[in-house]
Design a protein around this motif. Structure first.
Motif, PDB file in Angstrom:
ATOM      1  N   ALA A 124      63.311  88.689  14.649  1.00  0.00           N
ATOM      2  CA  ALA A 124      63.726  87.705  13.177  1.00  0.00           C
ATOM      3  C   ALA A 124      63.451  89.221  12.302  1.00  0.00           C
ATOM      4  O   ALA A 124      63.696  89.943  11.415  1.00  0.00           O
ATOM      5  N   GLY A 125      62.452  90.670  12.950  1.00  0.00           N
ATOM      6  CA  GLY A 125      62.446  91.579  11.964  1.00  0.00           C
ATOM      7  C   GLY A 125      63.213  92.384  11.891  1.00  0.00           C
ATOM      8  O   GLY A 125      64.039  92.942  10.857  1.00  0.00           O
ATOM      9  N   GLY A 169      61.792  95.914   9.312  1.00  0.00           N
ATOM     10  CA  GLY A 169      61.968  94.666   9.330  1.00  0.00           C
ATOM     11  C   GLY A 169      60.536  93.614  10.451  1.00  0.00           C
ATOM     12  O   GLY A 169      60.800  92.803  10.482  1.00  0.00           O
ATOM     13  N   ILE A 170      60.874  94.825  11.603  1.00  0.00           N
ATOM     14  CA  ILE A 170      59.524  94.591  12.747  1.00  0.00           C
ATOM     15  C   ILE A 170      58.323  94.326  11.847  1.00  0.00           C
ATOM     16  O   ILE A 170      57.081  93.268  11.587  1.00  0.00           O
ATOM     17  N   ALA A 171      57.938  95.495  11.010  1.00  0.00           N
ATOM     18  CA  ALA A 171      56.810  95.495   9.998  1.00  0.00           C
ATOM     19  C   ALA A 171      56.324  94.092   9.360  1.00  0.00           C
ATOM     20  O   ALA A 171      55.658  93.697   8.735  1.00  0.00           O
ATOM     21  N   ASN A 186      63.889  80.664  13.684  1.00  0.00           N
ATOM     22  CA  ASN A 186      64.977  80.546  13.012  1.00  0.00           C
ATOM     23  C   ASN A 186      65.392  80.885  11.014  1.00  0.00           C
ATOM     24  O   ASN A 186      65.293  81.937  11.433  1.00  0.00           O
ATOM     25  N   ILE A 187      65.784  80.361  10.650  1.00  0.00           N
ATOM     26  CA  ILE A 187      65.938  81.001   9.683  1.00  0.00           C
ATOM     27  C   ILE A 187      65.550  80.933   8.519  1.00  0.00           C
ATOM     28  O   ILE A 187      64.971  82.259   7.858  1.00  0.00           O
ATOM     29  N   TRP A 188      64.602  79.912   8.786  1.00  0.00           N
ATOM     30  CA  TRP A 188      62.780  80.239   8.321  1.00  0.00           C
ATOM     31  C   TRP A 188      62.139  81.535   8.161  1.00  0.00           C
ATOM     32  O   TRP A 188      61.565  82.410   7.879  1.00  0.00           O
ATOM     33  N   SER A 189      61.955  81.654   9.741  1.00  0.00           N
ATOM     34  CA  SER A 189      61.580  83.015  10.452  1.00  0.00           C
ATOM     35  C   SER A 189      61.976  84.057   9.420  1.00  0.00           C
ATOM     36  O   SER A 189      61.028  84.801   9.329  1.00  0.00           O
TER      37      SER A 189
END
Length: 90
Positions: A12-13, A39-41, A61-64
């Motif tokens: 996700a990040g 992004g990961i941070a 998912n889209i939320w994460s």
């Protein structure tokens, strides 16, 4: 945080960092690799912040991705403010 949740936040990040770099206009300055790191941070920051409000979803998912995106935008905004202040003082 278990291994699956950590892996989910990494993915996700990476997506969120790339999107945040595009939105904040920093992609040209930092490149894709740094977008992914931000992004990961941001995912870790966003995950922490959203957990404080009782929201937790370990699935990818889209939320994460939205949580990671929010964290990445916050991080890039803070970096912009801090680096802007340093430039004025030099």
């Amino acid at each position: 945080m278990d291994q699956m949740e950590f892996f989910t936040w990494l993915i996700a990040g990476a997506i969120a960092g790339w999107l945040a770099g595009k939105v904040m206009g920093t992609s040209r300055q930092q490149g894709l690799l740094l977008d992914i790191v931000v992004g990961i941070a941001g995912a870790l920051i966003g995950g922490f912040l959203f957990r404080q409000f009782g929201t937790e979803d370990p699935d990818l998912n889209i939320w994460s991705i939205l949580v990671a995106f929010a964290g990445a935008v916050v991080l890039l905004g803070v970096i912009r403010v801090v680096s802007g202040r340093r430039k004025r003082h030099t």
